[in-house]
Structures are given as C-alpha cells and as structure tokens.
Design a protein around this motif. Structure first.
Motif, short mmCIF file in Angstrom:
data_model
loop_
_atom_site.label_atom_id
_atom_site.label_comp_id
_atom_site.label_asym_id
_atom_site.label_seq_id
_atom_site.Cartn_x
_atom_site.Cartn_y
_atom_site.Cartn_z
N ARG A 87 0.84 -1.02 -0.03
CA ARG A 87 0.32 -0.09 0.40
C ARG A 87 1.37 1.02 -0.07
NH1 ARG A 87 -4.87 -1.50 4.04
NH2 ARG A 87 -5.92 -3.29 2.58
N LEU A 88 2.29 1.26 0.56
CA LEU A 88 2.42 2.41 0.60
C LEU A 88 3.44 2.36 -0.79
CD1 LEU A 88 4.38 4.52 2.10
CD2 LEU A 88 6.08 2.77 2.86
N ALA A 89 3.99 1.76 -0.84
CA ALA A 89 4.57 1.35 -2.64
C ALA A 89 3.71 2.07 -3.71
CB ALA A 89 4.69 0.25 -3.04
N ALA A 90 2.36 2.26 -3.29
CA ALA A 90 0.78 2.31 -4.32
C ALA A 90 0.67 4.10 -4.02
CB ALA A 90 -0.33 1.64 -4.43
N PHE A 91 1.15 4.32 -2.67
CA PHE A 91 0.74 5.58 -2.17
C PHE A 91 1.35 7.13 -3.08
CE2 PHE A 91 0.94 9.31 0.53
CZ PHE A 91 0.08 9.06 1.12
N ASP A 92 -0.27 7.62 -3.69
CA ASP A 92 -0.02 9.20 -4.69
C ASP A 92 0.36 10.27 -3.77
OD1 ASP A 92 0.71 7.22 -6.88
OD2 ASP A 92 -1.83 7.29 -6.58
N GLY A 93 0.66 9.59 -2.59
CA GLY A 93 0.18 11.21 -1.40
C GLY A 93 1.95 11.87 -0.85
N CYS A 94 2.64 11.35 -2.15
CA CYS A 94 4.02 11.83 -2.03
C CYS A 94 4.44 11.90 -3.25
CB CYS A 94 5.40 11.43 -1.09
SG CYS A 94 4.63 11.09 0.65
N ALA A 95 4.10 12.62 -4.05
CA ALA A 95 4.60 12.44 -5.53
C ALA A 95 6.06 12.98 -5.89
CB ALA A 95 3.21 13.28 -6.45
N GLN A 96 5.89 14.52 -5.51
CA GLN A 96 7.71 14.59 -5.61
C GLN A 96 8.79 13.51 -5.22
OE1 GLN A 96 7.81 18.57 -3.84
NE2 GLN A 96 6.57 19.32 -5.88
N LEU A 97 8.73 12.88 -4.18
CA LEU A 97 9.36 11.70 -3.57
C LEU A 97 9.36 10.65 -4.47
CD1 LEU A 97 9.14 11.56 0.55
CD2 LEU A 97 11.12 12.95 -1.37
N LYS A 98 8.48 10.21 -5.04
CA LYS A 98 8.06 9.05 -5.43
C LYS A 98 9.00 9.02 -7.34
CE LYS A 98 4.96 6.10 -5.67
NZ LYS A 98 3.06 5.81 -6.17
N ALA A 99 8.62 10.39 -7.69
CA ALA A 99 8.87 10.49 -9.41
C ALA A 99 10.81 11.13 -8.97
CB ALA A 99 8.56 11.87 -9.59
N ALA A 100 11.18 11.81 -8.00
CA ALA A 100 12.71 12.18 -7.91
C ALA A 100 13.60 10.83 -7.80
CB ALA A 100 12.83 13.09 -6.91
N LEU A 171 12.36 15.44 5.45
CA LEU A 171 11.09 15.83 4.72
C LEU A 171 10.62 17.21 5.06
CD1 LEU A 171 10.41 11.93 5.67
CD2 LEU A 171 10.67 13.25 3.14
N ASN A 172 9.43 17.03 3.97
CA ASN A 172 8.70 18.87 4.47
C ASN A 172 7.77 18.52 5.19
OD1 ASN A 172 6.83 17.55 2.51
ND2 ASN A 172 7.97 18.97 0.86
N ALA A 173 6.72 18.99 5.70
CA ALA A 173 5.76 19.30 6.79
C ALA A 173 4.65 18.44 5.94
CB ALA A 173 5.59 20.10 7.18
N GLY A 174 4.29 18.54 4.31
CA GLY A 174 3.38 17.55 4.74
C GLY A 174 3.82 16.21 4.17
N GLU A 175 5.19 15.53 3.41
CA GLU A 175 5.57 14.39 3.54
C GLU A 175 5.93 13.64 4.99
OE1 GLU A 175 8.15 15.81 -0.09
OE2 GLU A 175 8.97 15.70 1.79
N VAL A 176 6.27 14.89 5.71
CA VAL A 176 6.28 13.43 7.21
C VAL A 176 4.22 13.42 7.89
CG1 VAL A 176 6.06 14.01 9.43
CG2 VAL A 176 8.14 15.24 8.07
#
Length: 262
Positions: A87-100, A171-176
């Motif tokens: 579920r974490l691997a599929a999570f889209d709430g940290c799009a910038q982290l995943k893309a980078a 990590l920024n506040a949103g990512e945390v």
C-alpha cells in the motif's frame, strides 16, 4: 571523458539534486526577445463543467489533507507488513519523492525481531543498487550491532521514507504528515521490544515533531498504537561516518541498547 568518469559525474548530479539539463547549442535570447510575438490562437470552446467526481488518482496531485486521510485509511487497515508495504508503494500522496527516487526501498533483516532500527532514508549506494541497507552506512550499522552481540539477522531494519529525497534533504511537513501513518503502523506490526532511531531527520519523521534534540541519548516510549516499544534516539549513520568524534557517544548508546535487550 571515459565511461567511469561520466558514471561518477551522473551519480554526483543525482546526489546534489540536479533534475534538468540545458541544450548543447547556445541560444541568442536577445534576438528571440526582439522577434514579434506569434499570433494568438483563438480561445478554445469551453464545455459545460462536469459534476464533481471522486478524488483524483493515477498520478494526479493530491492536497495535503487528502493525502493524510488516504494514508491513515490505507495504513490502519493493513493487517500485515507485506500488505502495508504494497500500500505504501502504491501511495500517491508523496508524488515528488516517488518521481525523484530511482527505487522504493522498504526494509531488511528479520521482521518481528526484538530490535527495530529506524534509519531516515536509503543512502546513495542503496539507491544505485536498488537494495535496502547495503551501502557504507549499513556496513557501519552491521559493525555496531556486532559490537553488542547482535547481527542483521537478529534485528529489523527500516527507513522513515522508502524513497530517497533529492539531495538527501529532510522531509517537508506535508511529507511527514503523509508518511507518518505508514511509519507508525510499520512499528506496530513489527512489534519490536526496542526501537533505535538513527538521527534527527528520522526522529522528526517518526514523531512528527521539530524539536527532538532533547531526546538524544534518552529513552522514551514510542506510541505506535497497540505497540509501545522503548525508543532511543542516537546519531545518524551518515554523521558517524563524517564525524568520528561522535563514536564515543554512539558507543554509550550501544551499551544502553545492549542492556535494554538483555
């Protein structure tokens, strides 16, 4: 330039967060700015607005509140570590982290072990190899565990973020906020007796707090729902590699860890 040099240069670019290249050919921007602007296209015909639909998915941006809500729902309903990982691997709430990041790196070692070690993020070598806990930091951790009679097979190793942030930034506040439900559920399902947190970045991600300095070298209870392991905040592996003077404090923390494990 030979292949080895170019490979090392690319690794360095990745490490410092370079994410865009420029053209090889020069551009005369003065001439471009002096040229008349192109004729404007007619405005597109507007269609009637569609009725509101469900929350956007498939890589579309998510608002922080939406990401936090989805994270809580996905994490709290995960019944085991493998489901949580998927579920974490599929999570889209940290799009910038995943893309980078080049890889999703989750954990290593023995799930269910009395000792869980929480590092901040994959290191450079981990990111290049695509394997968790194989770099210089992990080799140092292996030596530290060995010094107190432990080994990787008797501990569970995890990251606060499975995606290496660009330039190894914090990590920024949103990512945390988005990752914390997964992290707490991770600790709850692993159910360790002791949680060793490595570095302030990892501590701030795990606790959702900015002031963690007072916790260094101190025991405290980590609230992970049904699991409340005793936690110890120690120096990060990266800092130990860069600053040998910290090893005296690290040895003190290791002795306290050994005593707590019995």
């Amino acid at each position: 330039m030979d292949r080895e040099y170019l490979s090392a240069l690319l690794d360095w670019y990745v490490a410092i967060g370079v994410d865009i290249a420029v053209d090889d050919a020069p551009h005369d921007r003065f001439a471009e700015s002096a040229a008349p602007p192109p004729a404007a296209d007619p405005p597109p015909r507007r269609e009637p607005a569609a009725a509101p639909g469900p929350a956007r998915r498939g890589g579309a941006p998510m608002f922080p509140d939406e990401a936090a809500r989805d994270a809580r729902e996905a994490a709290e309903s995960a019944g085991d570590l493998e489901t949580l990982r998927a579920r974490l691997a599929a999570f889209d709430g940290c799009a910038q982290l995943k893309a980078a990041a080049a890889h999703f790196l989750y954990a290593a070692g023995a799930p269910g072990a009395p000792l869980m070690v929480l590092d901040f993020a994959p290191g450079e070598e981990d990111e290049r190899s695509g394997e968790a806990f194989v770099g210089a930091e992990a080799r140092l951790l292996d030596k530290m565990l060995k010094a107190i009679g432990q080994k990787r097979e008797s501990a569970y190793l995890a990251y606060a973020t499975p995606w290496r942030p660009p330039g190894a930034r914090e990590l920024n506040a949103g990512e945390v906020t988005a990752l914390q439900p997964f992290l707490r559920r991770h600790v709850e399902l692993a159910a360790p007796k002791i949680l060793l947190i490595l570095g302030d970045y990892a501590a701030r991600a795990a606790l959702g707090a900015t002031d963690v300095a007072k916790l260094r070298g101190q025991w405290f209870d980590y609230d992970a729902g049904a699991s409340r392991p005793r936690a110890l905040l120690a120096s990060s592996l990266d800092n130990l590699l860069k600053t040998p003077a910290l090893k005296r404090r690290a040895w003190r923390d290791l002795r306290a860890l050994a005593a707590a494990l019995g």
